[in-house]
Motif scaffolding. Structure first.
Motif, mmCIF file in Angstrom:
data_model
loop_
_atom_site.group_PDB
_atom_site.id
_atom_site.type_symbol
_atom_site.label_atom_id
_atom_site.label_comp_id
_atom_site.label_asym_id
_atom_site.label_seq_id
_atom_site.Cartn_x
_atom_site.Cartn_y
_atom_site.Cartn_z
ATOM 1 N N VAL A 56 -52.191 -42.361 19.600
ATOM 2 C CA VAL A 56 -52.125 -41.049 18.957
ATOM 3 C C VAL A 56 -50.984 -40.203 19.499
ATOM 4 N N ASN A 57 -50.820 -40.243 20.812
ATOM 5 C CA ASN A 57 -49.802 -39.401 21.444
ATOM 6 C C ASN A 57 -48.632 -40.229 21.956
ATOM 7 N N THR A 58 -47.444 -39.655 21.837
ATOM 8 C CA THR A 58 -46.247 -40.291 22.359
ATOM 9 C C THR A 58 -45.435 -39.284 23.167
ATOM 10 N N TYR A 59 -44.574 -39.817 23.985
ATOM 11 C CA TYR A 59 -43.668 -39.002 24.805
ATOM 12 C C TYR A 59 -42.270 -39.611 24.700
ATOM 13 N N TYR A 60 -41.269 -38.740 24.632
ATOM 14 C CA TYR A 60 -39.873 -39.192 24.656
ATOM 15 C C TYR A 60 -39.075 -38.280 25.580
ATOM 16 N N SER A 61 -38.181 -38.868 26.314
ATOM 17 C CA SER A 61 -37.283 -38.051 27.115
ATOM 18 C C SER A 61 -36.289 -37.363 26.179
ATOM 19 N N ASP A 62 -35.728 -36.290 26.641
ATOM 20 C CA ASP A 62 -34.772 -35.557 25.813
ATOM 21 C C ASP A 62 -33.580 -36.419 25.425
ATOM 22 N N SER A 63 -33.222 -37.346 26.291
ATOM 23 C CA SER A 63 -32.028 -38.162 26.049
ATOM 24 C C SER A 63 -32.188 -39.141 24.889
ATOM 25 N N VAL A 64 -33.433 -39.431 24.498
ATOM 26 C CA VAL A 64 -33.648 -40.418 23.425
ATOM 27 C C VAL A 64 -34.424 -39.844 22.249
ATOM 28 N N LYS A 65 -34.918 -38.633 22.388
ATOM 29 C CA LYS A 65 -35.747 -38.041 21.338
ATOM 30 C C LYS A 65 -34.988 -37.998 20.023
ATOM 31 N N GLY A 66 -35.627 -38.467 18.970
ATOM 32 C CA GLY A 66 -35.005 -38.506 17.653
ATOM 33 C C GLY A 66 -34.262 -39.791 17.362
ATOM 34 N N ARG A 67 -34.047 -40.612 18.396
ATOM 35 C CA ARG A 67 -33.337 -41.877 18.201
ATOM 36 C C ARG A 67 -34.205 -43.092 18.508
ATOM 37 N N PHE A 68 -35.127 -42.953 19.440
ATOM 38 C CA PHE A 68 -35.989 -44.062 19.848
ATOM 39 C C PHE A 68 -37.408 -43.808 19.339
ATOM 40 N N THR A 69 -38.105 -44.899 19.019
ATOM 41 C CA THR A 69 -39.502 -44.809 18.598
ATOM 42 C C THR A 69 -40.312 -45.876 19.312
ATOM 43 N N ILE A 70 -41.386 -45.443 19.968
ATOM 44 C CA ILE A 70 -42.293 -46.378 20.617
ATOM 45 C C ILE A 70 -43.488 -46.610 19.708
ATOM 46 N N SER A 71 -43.941 -47.844 19.660
ATOM 47 C CA SER A 71 -45.100 -48.190 18.848
ATOM 48 C C SER A 71 -45.800 -49.379 19.489
ATOM 49 N N LYS A 72 -46.990 -49.679 18.990
ATOM 50 C CA LYS A 72 -47.682 -50.857 19.519
ATOM 51 C C LYS A 72 -48.509 -51.496 18.441
ATOM 52 N N ASP A 73 -48.738 -52.782 18.614
ATOM 53 C CA ASP A 73 -49.557 -53.578 17.709
ATOM 54 C C ASP A 73 -50.677 -54.157 18.544
#
Length: 124
Positions: A56-73
């Motif tokens: 439900v919740n994710t975290y991104y550092s400022d350096s990658v926010k908007g460019r990287f996406t974490i997900s899981k299966d």
């Protein structure tokens, strides 16, 4: 502890995309908060993305926010890091890590299990 194996690293050009995978065994990603770290030569290890056990919740550092996406299966027991619009400064060894879901601090401060890392190199 969970055993983690990263894959998907490589050499790409600036602006390209890359997807890293982290296959877990000996434990379920649905019972762990998962994170992706990176470490460049001479620099400290940096948490770039994390996802809660529930997804439900994710975290991104400022350096990658908007460019990287974490997900899981959960069915594949695998966590992914989709990286887009890569920059030369994203060059680093990327590590997958896991921490038990009972830890409530967000983003997590301590991770118990680590993968061996996968190299990502972005050329300009």
């Amino acid at each position: 502890q969970v055993q983690l194996v990263e894959s998907g690293g490589g050499l790409v050009q600036a602006g390209d995309s890359l997807r890293l995978s982290c296959a877990a065994s000996g434990g379920s990603v649905s019972r762990h908060h998962m994170g992706w770290f990176r470490q460049a030569p001479g620099q400290e290890r940096e948490l770039v993305a994390a996802i809660t056990w529930s997804g439900v919740n994710t975290y991104y550092s400022d350096s990658v926010k908007g460019r990287f996406t974490i997900s899981k299966d959960n069915a594949k027991n695998t966590v992914y890091l989709q990286m887009s619009r890569l920059k030369p400064e994203d060059t680093a060894v990327y590590y997958c890590a896991a921490t038990p879901s009972y830890r409530s601090t967000w983003p997590p401060l301590d991770f118990d299990s680590w993968g061996q890392g996968t190299q990502v190199t972005v050329s300009s």
